[in-house]
Design a protein around this motif. Sequence first.
Motif, short mmCIF file in Angstrom:
data_model
loop_
_atom_site.label_atom_id
_atom_site.label_comp_id
_atom_site.label_asym_id
_atom_site.label_seq_id
_atom_site.Cartn_x
_atom_site.Cartn_y
_atom_site.Cartn_z
N VAL A 58 0.82 -1.30 -0.17
CA VAL A 58 0.07 0.07 0.02
C VAL A 58 1.04 1.20 -0.02
N PHE A 59 2.19 1.13 0.48
CA PHE A 59 3.07 2.29 0.45
C PHE A 59 3.26 2.88 -0.97
N TYR A 60 3.01 1.89 -1.92
CA TYR A 60 3.02 2.64 -3.34
C TYR A 60 1.71 2.81 -3.94
N ALA A 61 0.91 3.32 -3.08
CA ALA A 61 -0.54 3.64 -3.70
C ALA A 61 -0.60 4.44 -4.91
N PRO A 62 -0.07 5.39 -5.17
CA PRO A 62 -0.08 6.08 -6.34
C PRO A 62 0.13 5.42 -7.68
N LEU A 63 1.12 4.45 -7.53
CA LEU A 63 1.34 3.49 -8.74
C LEU A 63 -0.32 2.91 -9.00
N TYR A 64 -0.62 2.12 -8.22
CA TYR A 64 -1.84 1.25 -8.20
C TYR A 64 -3.13 2.05 -8.60
N VAL A 65 -3.01 3.35 -7.88
CA VAL A 65 -4.25 4.32 -8.45
C VAL A 65 -4.25 4.36 -10.05
N ALA A 66 -2.66 4.66 -10.79
CA ALA A 66 -2.63 4.72 -12.05
C ALA A 66 -3.09 3.42 -12.68
N ILE A 67 -2.70 2.39 -12.13
CA ILE A 67 -3.33 1.19 -12.78
C ILE A 67 -4.76 1.10 -12.79
N GLU A 68 -5.33 1.03 -11.55
CA GLU A 68 -6.68 0.94 -11.51
C GLU A 68 -7.72 2.04 -12.16
N LYS A 69 -7.23 3.19 -12.19
CA LYS A 69 -7.97 4.25 -13.00
C LYS A 69 -7.90 4.24 -14.36
N PRO A 272 -8.18 9.52 2.25
CA PRO A 272 -7.51 8.12 2.41
C PRO A 272 -8.72 6.85 2.01
N SER A 273 -9.77 7.33 2.33
CA SER A 273 -10.92 6.10 2.08
C SER A 273 -11.01 5.81 0.75
N GLU A 274 -11.13 7.01 -0.10
CA GLU A 274 -11.20 7.24 -1.27
C GLU A 274 -10.15 6.30 -2.15
N THR A 275 -9.01 6.71 -1.92
CA THR A 275 -7.65 5.94 -2.36
C THR A 275 -7.68 4.58 -2.01
N ALA A 276 -8.23 4.08 -0.92
CA ALA A 276 -7.99 2.64 -0.43
C ALA A 276 -9.19 2.05 -1.29
N SER A 277 -10.06 2.53 -1.50
CA SER A 277 -11.34 1.94 -2.21
C SER A 277 -10.87 1.67 -3.70
N VAL A 278 -9.90 2.60 -4.37
CA VAL A 278 -9.64 2.68 -5.61
C VAL A 278 -8.51 1.28 -5.56
N LEU A 288 -10.76 -3.79 3.21
CA LEU A 288 -10.59 -2.35 3.00
C LEU A 288 -10.47 -1.57 4.12
N GLU A 289 -10.96 -2.05 5.39
CA GLU A 289 -10.62 -1.30 6.50
C GLU A 289 -9.35 -1.25 6.85
N MET A 290 -8.36 -2.27 6.69
CA MET A 290 -6.97 -2.33 6.98
C MET A 290 -6.46 -1.48 5.97
N ILE A 291 -6.83 -1.56 4.62
CA ILE A 291 -6.08 -0.70 3.62
C ILE A 291 -6.22 0.71 3.94
N THR A 292 -7.50 1.10 4.39
CA THR A 292 -7.76 2.61 4.76
C THR A 292 -6.77 2.82 6.08
N THR A 293 -6.65 2.05 6.80
CA THR A 293 -5.72 2.41 7.98
C THR A 293 -4.30 2.71 7.64
N ILE A 294 -3.86 1.85 6.71
CA ILE A 294 -2.66 1.89 6.19
C ILE A 294 -2.15 3.26 5.35
N VAL A 295 -3.24 3.45 4.44
CA VAL A 295 -3.16 4.71 3.75
C VAL A 295 -3.29 6.04 4.53
N THR A 296 -4.19 5.87 5.62
CA THR A 296 -4.30 7.14 6.42
C THR A 296 -2.84 7.13 7.18
#
Length: 348
Positions: A58-69, A272-278, A288-296
């Motif tokens: 999850v540390f690399y969230a922007p990369l995965y957002v780019a993939i998923e979006k 963080p919750s929006e990013t976690a969902s993506v 999703l709860e854990m991902i949101t916690t980590i992103v936050t």
Amino acid sequence: MKKQLLTSLFAFLLVFSLCMGCSKAETGDKTTASDSLEVSSQKTSPVKITLNEVAHSVFYAPLYVAIEKGYFKDENIDLTLVTGFGADKTMTAVISGEADIGFMGSEASVYMYSEGASDYVVNFAQLTQRAGNFLVARQDNEHFQWADLKGKTVLGGRKGGMPEMVFEYILKENGIDPEKDLTIIQNIDFGSTAPAFADGRGDFTIEFEPGATSLESEGKGHVIASLGKDSGYVPYTAFSAKKSYLKENPDVIQRFTNALQKGMDYVRSHSPSETASVIKPQFPETTLEMITTIVTRYYEQDTWKSNLIFEERSFDLLQDILESAGELEKRTPYKDLITTEFAENAAK
């Protein structure tokens, strides 16, 4: 004869295109430059790129957002993501040509350059500006100080790796000798420290996510310090490619960087919750709860840059850390291992 055929063919195509233009004018069908570019883009097959990432986190969230979006698809890139499970393996994949682009700690590029490689790896986009690991204790401690580690046993990382070097850098900055004042266990594989700590080994452990949050959720540990906050702004991970690849494929690298920037923009402009969902599809086994916690947690420590520009002062700090760890004999020129051209263009 061949030349005459080519000349005749060219003349035919020219007349044909003029007729088509007249036809469009007569029917009122106007074609703009952007329409032409769009048609051209549709006819061009996507460029296949293999990206080898050092770990999947999850540390690399922007990369995965780019993939998923679909930002890479928007740039006409067909991306294949492979996890290397270690900077050494990711670097090997890039050097061998198994991967086009590597995503890892930028210290790996310094090591390679220092070994005298001619077609060395150059960093072109920095993703994270903080260390992504945390200090986990068996008991919660709101008043923790790094001096509390004296005389204790800590599960650390491999020698020469960024997690371990950043940890030791923090210790030294706080007047603690990593070799004399505490015991650091470094023979446990990456990803296995959390289970080892849960089984009772060590007094503290240095954990990447989701290890830190998992220990907390299981009641086996408590996050008491962020190495990212206490080490300062460190160019922890960056995207890189061989010098020859950058020279031969500047357009591909630019489009790749553009997609990353869009991912970064999304993360910094959404909750963080929006990013976690993506990014949830990237982590099917994590709630999703854990991902949101980590992103936050990463949001709160200012993990991600507003742009992908790898600045010289950050590179200097990286080499300070390498020198402090005894892993660097001679400093590397910033201009040799870093290019900011693509990141600067993407940020415009």
